[in-house]
Design a protein around this motif. Structure first.
Motif, PDB file in Angstrom:
ATOM      1  N   LYS A   1     -53.714 -20.211  18.544  1.00  0.00           N
ATOM      2  CA  LYS A   1     -52.829 -19.733  19.207  1.00  0.00           C
ATOM      3  C   LYS A   1     -52.869 -20.014  20.857  1.00  0.00           C
ATOM      4  CE  LYS A   1     -53.562 -15.456  17.900  1.00  0.00           C
ATOM      5  NZ  LYS A   1     -54.826 -16.014  17.009  1.00  0.00           N
ATOM      6  N   SER A   2     -54.017 -19.833  21.332  1.00  0.00           N
ATOM      7  CA  SER A   2     -54.526 -19.884  22.755  1.00  0.00           C
ATOM      8  C   SER A   2     -54.223 -21.344  23.132  1.00  0.00           C
ATOM      9  CB  SER A   2     -55.762 -19.359  23.200  1.00  0.00           C
ATOM     10  OG  SER A   2     -55.758 -17.837  23.136  1.00  0.00           O
ATOM     11  N   THR A   3     -54.899 -22.129  22.211  1.00  0.00           N
ATOM     12  CA  THR A   3     -54.750 -23.640  22.434  1.00  0.00           C
ATOM     13  C   THR A   3     -53.326 -24.196  22.420  1.00  0.00           C
ATOM     14  OG1 THR A   3     -56.732 -23.995  21.331  1.00  0.00           O
ATOM     15  CG2 THR A   3     -55.341 -25.840  21.415  1.00  0.00           C
TER      16      THR A   3
ATOM     17  N   LEU B   1     -47.093 -15.615  26.829  1.00  0.00           N
ATOM     18  CA  LEU B   1     -47.921 -14.483  27.066  1.00  0.00           C
ATOM     19  C   LEU B   1     -49.172 -14.541  26.025  1.00  0.00           C
ATOM     20  CD1 LEU B   1     -45.169 -11.814  27.995  1.00  0.00           C
ATOM     21  CD2 LEU B   1     -46.595 -13.280  29.629  1.00  0.00           C
ATOM     22  N   ASP B   2     -50.096 -14.662  26.351  1.00  0.00           N
ATOM     23  CA  ASP B   2     -51.288 -14.788  25.520  1.00  0.00           C
ATOM     24  C   ASP B   2     -51.990 -13.327  25.546  1.00  0.00           C
ATOM     25  OD1 ASP B   2     -53.371 -15.343  23.727  1.00  0.00           O
ATOM     26  OD2 ASP B   2     -54.035 -16.988  24.942  1.00  0.00           O
ATOM     27  N   GLU B   3     -51.553 -12.586  24.619  1.00  0.00           N
ATOM     28  CA  GLU B   3     -52.051 -11.148  24.475  1.00  0.00           C
ATOM     29  C   GLU B   3     -52.123 -10.438  25.696  1.00  0.00           C
ATOM     30  OE1 GLU B   3     -55.541 -10.617  21.902  1.00  0.00           O
ATOM     31  OE2 GLU B   3     -55.535 -12.886  21.109  1.00  0.00           O
ATOM     32  N   PRO B   4     -50.830 -10.243  26.182  1.00  0.00           N
ATOM     33  CA  PRO B   4     -50.327  -9.456  27.344  1.00  0.00           C
ATOM     34  C   PRO B   4     -50.863  -7.703  27.094  1.00  0.00           C
ATOM     35  CG  PRO B   4     -48.491  -9.944  26.331  1.00  0.00           C
ATOM     36  CD  PRO B   4     -49.365 -10.610  25.589  1.00  0.00           C
TER      37      PRO B   4
HETATM   38 MG   LIG Z   1     -56.628 -16.945  21.652  1.00  0.00          MG
END
Ligand SMILES: [Mg+2]
Ligand SMILES: Nc1ncnc2c1ncn2[C@@H]1O[C@H](COP(=O)(O)OP(=O)(O)OP(=O)(O)O)[C@@H](O)[C@H]1O
Length: 236
Positions: free
Chosen positions: A45-47, A157-160
């Motif tokens: 996901k972050s990638t 948005l990555d885990e805001p």
């Molecule tokens: Mg991640």
């Protein structure tokens, strides 16, 4: 073809040495759509967010913003074209007043109106405070406000909501819904809390070990056999 998508990824692959972190992932975001991006730890996901924002080089595939191929562009160029993302706290200067940070961000983007963004996120009353004196929930909103300077068309948005209370998460979720509705911002939201992500999203993309496992409306994804299997019923 899809010139009317706000953002589109076509067959995106990203590798870290021998690890294929994204393996031919396709995804699209319509204008004003909130899409949840979920999957187990290490799913990529972050990638994917890094690759979309231009922070991470891709091995194959392409990225399109409002129909234009932006694959060759860097982070700053993408940001100026309206593809923005938040960084977990790293964009915040702890000792600097919120209003000053917003103005600093706005100085890098033509025709940006930081006051409008602060009003939209309910930060205007905190403009004179310094960042390390406001609550963690307000810091998370400041992070998103910095990303919204210049009114980008797409927000990644990555885990805001990581580390927020349920109440603060719901408040942030309401702000995101308003942004999508009032400003037409398209949001790609990585979030581990299934209740939050299924509650707020118009659509959901599921990754597993770098591959697209499922996508569709929250109801479709919840009912998807592979998703039920991957989450052992916990998402359903
Ligand atoms: Mg991640
Ligand atoms: N900088 C890196 N160097 C090497 N491998 C990496 C790097 N970053 C991520 N990976 C690997 O790539 C895969 C995808 O990682 P990624 O961080 O994108 O997953 P994620 O879905 O965001 O996970 P999480 O839910 O834990 O945040 C994992 O196997 C991870 O170990």
């Amino acid at each position: 073809m899809s010139a009317n998508y706000a953002l589109e990824a076509r067959d995106l692959s990203v590798r870290y040495g021998g690890v294929t972190a994204n393996d031919g992932v396709s995804m699209h975001l319509a204008q004003g759509e909130i899409r949840g991006l979920i999957g187990p730890n290490g799913a990529g996901k972050s990638t994917f967010i890094d690759a979309l924002s231009g922070r991470r080089a891709i091995a194959a595939g392409s990225v399109h913003l409002a129909g234009s191929d932006i694959t060759a562009l860097g982070v700053v160029e993408r940001r100026l074209l309206g593809l923005s993302r938040s960084f977990q706290r790293t964009s915040i200067f702890p000792g600097m007043r919120i209003g000053v940070q917003m103005e600093l961000a706005a100085s890098k983007i033509p025709d940006a109106d930081p006051d409008e963004v602060m009003r939209e996120l309910g930060l205007d009353r905190l403009a004179g405070r310094v960042a390390d004196e406001i609550s963690y929930g307000d810091q998370r909103r400041l992070d998103i406000a910095l990303a919204l300077v210049g009114r980008p068309s797409v927000l990644l948005l990555d885990e805001p909501m990581a580390g927020l209370s349920v109440e603060e998460s719901m408040k942030l979720a309401r702000h995101l819904r308003n942004l999508a509705r009032n400003w037409g911002v398209s949001v790609l939201l990585v979030e581990h809390d299934m209740e939050v992500v299924f509650g707020i999203s118009d659509s959901i993309t599921v990754l597993e070990t770098g591959k697209l496992l499922a996508e569709g409306t929250p109801d479709e994804v919840r009912a998807h056999p592979k998703v039920r299997e991957a989450y052992l019923g916990s998402a359903a």
